[in-house]
Each structure stands twice: as structure tokens, then as C-alpha cells.
Design an enzyme around this catalytic site. Structure first.
Site, PDB file in Angstrom:
ATOM      1  N   LYS A 111       0.809  -1.233   0.000  1.00  0.00           N
ATOM      2  CA  LYS A 111       0.000   0.000   0.000  1.00  0.00           C
ATOM      3  C   LYS A 111       0.834   1.272   0.000  1.00  0.00           C
ATOM      4  O   LYS A 111       0.410   2.300  -0.508  1.00  0.00           O
ATOM      5  CB  LYS A 111      -0.952   0.002   1.187  1.00  0.00           C
ATOM      6  CG  LYS A 111      -2.129  -0.950   1.003  1.00  0.00           C
ATOM      7  CD  LYS A 111      -3.205  -0.701   2.050  1.00  0.00           C
ATOM      8  CE  LYS A 111      -4.446  -1.529   1.769  1.00  0.00           C
ATOM      9  NZ  LYS A 111      -4.228  -2.964   2.061  1.00  0.00           N
ATOM     10  N   GLU A 149     -10.366   7.174   3.701  1.00  0.00           N
ATOM     11  CA  GLU A 149     -11.154   6.324   4.575  1.00  0.00           C
ATOM     12  C   GLU A 149     -10.439   4.987   4.650  1.00  0.00           C
ATOM     13  O   GLU A 149      -9.657   4.636   3.774  1.00  0.00           O
ATOM     14  CB  GLU A 149     -12.581   6.118   4.060  1.00  0.00           C
ATOM     15  CG  GLU A 149     -12.713   5.096   2.955  1.00  0.00           C
ATOM     16  CD  GLU A 149     -12.533   5.716   1.574  1.00  0.00           C
ATOM     17  OE1 GLU A 149     -12.802   6.922   1.431  1.00  0.00           O
ATOM     18  OE2 GLU A 149     -12.111   4.994   0.659  1.00  0.00           O
ATOM     19  N   SER A 184       1.732  -9.789  -1.013  1.00  0.00           N
ATOM     20  CA  SER A 184       1.330  -8.393  -0.813  1.00  0.00           C
ATOM     21  C   SER A 184       1.665  -7.830   0.561  1.00  0.00           C
ATOM     22  O   SER A 184       1.888  -6.635   0.699  1.00  0.00           O
ATOM     23  CB  SER A 184      -0.165  -8.237  -1.084  1.00  0.00           C
ATOM     24  OG  SER A 184      -0.917  -9.110  -0.270  1.00  0.00           O
TER      25      SER A 184
HETATM   26  C1  LIG Z   1      -5.068  -3.973   1.573  1.00  0.00           C
HETATM   27  C2  LIG Z   1      -4.380  -5.246   1.300  1.00  0.00           C
HETATM   28  C3  LIG Z   1      -4.786  -6.097   0.252  1.00  0.00           C
HETATM   29  C4  LIG Z   1      -5.994  -5.827  -0.592  1.00  0.00           C
HETATM   30  O1  LIG Z   1      -5.941  -4.672  -1.365  1.00  0.00           O
HETATM   31  P1  LIG Z   1      -5.703  -4.709  -2.941  1.00  0.00           P
HETATM   32  O2  LIG Z   1      -6.047  -3.349  -3.362  1.00  0.00           O
HETATM   33  O3  LIG Z   1      -6.602  -5.752  -3.517  1.00  0.00           O
HETATM   34  O4  LIG Z   1      -4.281  -5.052  -3.147  1.00  0.00           O
HETATM   35  C5  LIG Z   1      -4.053  -7.241   0.020  1.00  0.00           C
HETATM   36  N1  LIG Z   1      -2.991  -7.574   0.775  1.00  0.00           N
HETATM   37  C6  LIG Z   1      -2.572  -6.794   1.802  1.00  0.00           C
HETATM   38  C7  LIG Z   1      -1.396  -7.220   2.596  1.00  0.00           C
HETATM   39  C8  LIG Z   1      -3.257  -5.609   2.094  1.00  0.00           C
HETATM   40  O5  LIG Z   1      -2.840  -4.848   3.112  1.00  0.00           O
END
Ligand SMILES: *Cc1c(COP(=O)(O)O)cnc(C)c1O
Length: 392
Positions: free
Chosen positions: A89, A111, A378
């Protein structure tokens, strides 16, 4: 043709369904964002923060014990979990904060549901010395106390929203209301590839560094392109970040993994691509989870970062056009995925990411010959350890 088109559409999805008072601002934002793409000084500054502050490039790691377990798949992990704040993010919030500064805005609003986007926004604001206010459903403020504390530590103000279901969609409405009132000095940071044009393309372009790096790294290691790309889908930003650089590599198959929660046949899931209907949320047209009378249905997933009732319009388009395939993994399977990566590689993934890991087991059974796959890791799982302790 490159997408989105001039009106911000990906096929029939996307667009700009916004209050009249925001139209001029959104047009401004679109124009400025477009000009910044070829602005050398801006790009240099963005690259500087990605490298020196966030920790890019991230590794593309060959997961050997996981691959041995899966037998038919050779797995590479794109380690976004190693970034500052522990997830992808930050790529997006750094980019948007820099755009806000270019536009002369001094106040940032956003938000957040689970709090992760709120934390990433508060982080970028502290770094740049910008005023930051985060809207959050009152219920989520209670549930995500630790993230609320993190935001406050970094100087952000957290505003609990008491209306409606006191969760993400209510916080979203309040943030947009604030924005309409304060457009002069305020910039609104959206956390995924959702929202009115140009947000989906802007967030995609800031996250596309994931796939650009991964493509290069993979070519060096394997001297070819991967067979599969795999990522979890909340709004879809980490997935689109990985997919985008491979869009024209037609042989590379893309798979997005939604959260099936308690099951796709219950009301308790977060899988609009599997089960949603076309509608407008957050100012853009996409697939949405809706009740039979057209109200937004509250999403559920064990992974707080996946329980968003909509999905970015570009994913809806990828699904419709067949460029990517979308599958779903339930809460129970996600926990198994989390354990699998923890025990084979010593990497505890975020519960969101664990959905993509869990799908590897299913993919491994489907592939006909030994195949290669890049998984977008992610985020890291430290934030989830306490909440799953009771479940395991
Ligand atoms: C917020 C988040 C997601 C989901 O958000 P996307 O916009 O679909 O990437 C996925 N993995 C993690 C670790 C997150 O913090």
C-alpha cells in the site's frame, strides 16, 4: 487501444460518477497526473522515496521448499511484505501524496476499513509533513484499535463514523462529503484501483512498479516469462500492480483470488467478481456485492483487507474480456495457506496474501506440466498473528 479510454472506461466499467462540485477537481487531477507521468523531476522524486524510504526494489524470491511441496509448480514470491509498513500500500500512498503536493494541497483525507490504508496514508503524510484525517466506521475503530493507535502516533486524526453500518462504506461516504466541502485545500487518497476516474488508472500506475520489477527479475533468473501470475484481490491494487506489466504478454496467465469468506453460497464473502452485479460504488461502475433490492451488501472475509464489497473496474474488464481468471478461496483455506508458507519458507504472510498462497495447492493439481508462477506476496502477517491465534 490503451485503457482506460478518454472517459475513464475499461470497456463498460469505470467512468466518473461524481457530484458536480468535484468534476472540475477530477479533471484537474486527471490533467496533472497525466503531465506528471512524463515529468522527470516528479518521477525522480517518486523513485527516490520508493528506493530510500520504502525499500524498493523488493526481492523476487525462489521459494524452493514450497515448490518442492507443490511438485508441479516452481514458485517465485514478489516480496512486497518487505516494504516499509509491511505491504504494497505504501507504493500508492507515497505517489498520491506527491501528487497532492504538486497540486498545492495541504490537507489529506482518506477512509479505511481494516486500518491498513489509513496507516499507509498517515505514514506518507508524516513523511511529507501534511495534515492527515482518516475516516473510519465506528465499529472498525473498535475492531482495529492497534491500527488506530498507529495512525494517531504518526500525527493523524481518526474520525469515527457513526452512521449506517458504521463500517467501510459509511466511512467512504463521509470522506467524499468532506472532500466536496473542502476541495480547495484537500486531497483525497483512495487506497485501491477503485473510485472515479482517474483514481483506478493512477493507483494502477503507482503500483505497476511491482510487475515491472518482477518481469525483469524473472527474465534474468529464468530466461523466459512466467506461466502464471497470482495475487489476492481486495479492491485489486496489488494484483493489478503485478499484472499490468504483463498485459501484452498473452501467454502469461493471470489469476486473481477473491475471498470466499464462509462460502460463495452464503452472504458472508467478499467475491464481487464471482457473485456481484453491475453497479456504481465509490464513483465508478464495476461489479458489486448487492442485496436483491440493490443495496450494497456488507462483505466478509477473515482478511480485513479483502472485505470490500466492490472491485476495481479494470479487473471487471479483465474478467469479461478473458485476459485474467478470477477464483475464490474461503477463510478456512486461507488459514491453511498461511500455515503452509510459514512452515515451508519461514515467511508468515498477511491473511489477505494467504488467499493467493492457498490457491497454489489447487493450481498445482490443475497444471499439466511443470509450470512457473509469480505470487504477489502483498504483505506480512505480523498484524494477523494475534487474531488467528484463537482460531488455530
Ligand atoms: C489492503 C491489502 C490487500 C488488498 O488490497 P488490494 O487493493 O486488492 O491489493 C491485500 N494484501 C494486503 C497485505 C493488504 O494490506
Amino acid at each position: 487501444m490503451s485503457l482506460p479510454d478518454k472517459t475513464g472506461h475499461f470497456g463498460e466499467f469505470g467512468g466518473r460518477y461524481a457530484p458536480e462540485t468535484l468534476m472540475a477537481l477530477l479533471e484537474d487531477l486527471e490533467r496533472i497526473f497525466h503531465s506528471l507521468k512524463s515529468d522527470k523531476a516528479f518521477q525522480k522524486e517518486f523513485q527516490h522515496y520508493l528506493k530510500e524510504y520504502a525499500g524498493r526494489p523488493t526481492n523476487l524470491y525462489s521459494a524452493q521448499r514450497l515448490s518442492a511441496h507443490l511438485k508441479t509448480l516452481k514458485v517465485y514470491l514478489k516480496r512486497e511484505d518487505l516494504l516499509h509498513t509491511g505491504a504494497h500500500k505504501i507504493n500508492n500512498t507515497l505517489g498520491q501524496v506527491l501528487v497532492a503536493k504538486k497540486m498545492g494541497k495541504t490537507r489529506i483525507i482518506a477512509e479505511t476499513g481494516a486500518g491498513q490504508h489509513g496507516v499507509a496514508t498517515a505514514t506518507a503524510c508524516a513523511l511529507m509533513g501534511l495534515q492527515c484525517e482518516i475516516y473510519m466506521g465506528a465499529e472498525d475503530v473498535e475492531r482495529q484499535a492497534l491500527n488506530v493507535f498507529r495512525m494517531k502516533l504518526m500525527g493523524a486524526k481518526v474520525i469515527p463514523v457513526e452512521s449506517g453500518s458504521k463500517t467501510l462504506k459509511d466511512a467512504m461516504n463521509e470522506a467524499i462529503r468532506d472532500w466536496v466541502t473542502n476541495v480547495q485545500n484537500t486531497f483525497y487518497i483512495i487506497g485501491s484501483v477503485a473510485g472515479m476516474h482517474p483514481y483506478p488508472v493512477m493507483v494502477r500506475d503507482f503500483q505497476a512498479v511491482i510487475g515491472r520489477e518482477a518481469r525483469k527479475q524473472f527474465l534474468i533468473k529464468e530466461k523466459k516469462l512466467p506461466d502464471y501470475l497470482l495475487a489476492c484481490i481486495g479492491g485489486g491494487s496489488n494484483a493489478m500492480g503485478l499484472f499490468h506489466a504483463f498485459y501484452t504478454d498473452k501467454k502469461v496467465k493471470m489469476i486473481g483470488v477473491e475471498a470466499a469468506g464462509c462460502g460463495l453460497n452464503t452472504q458472508q464473502h467478499a467475491a464481487p467478481l464471482a457473485k456481484g452485479k453491475i453497479g456504481v460504488l465509490h464513483g465508478s461502475k464495476s461489479l458489486l456485492m448487492q442485496t436483491p433490492d440493490g443495496q450494497i451488501q456488507i462483505a466478509h472475509s477473515i482478511a480485513a483487507g479483502l472485505d470490500y464489497p466492490g472491485v476495481g473496474p479494470e479487473h471487471a474488464y479483465y474478467q469479461q474480456s478473458g485476459r485474467a481468471e478470477y477464483v475464490a478461496v474461503n477463510d478456512h483455506e486461507a488459514i491453511k495457506g498461511l500455515k503452509l508458507l510459514s512452515q515451508t519458507e519461514g515467511i508468515i504472510p498477511a491473511l489477505e496474501t494467504a488467499h493467493a498462497i492457498a490457491y497454489l495447492e489447487k493450481l498445482a493439481k490443475k497444471v499439466k506440466k511443470k509450470s512457473t508462477v509469480i505470487v504477489c506476496l502483498s504483505g506480512r502477517g505480523d498484524k494477523d498473528v494475534a487474531s488467528i491465534k484463537d482460531l488455530i
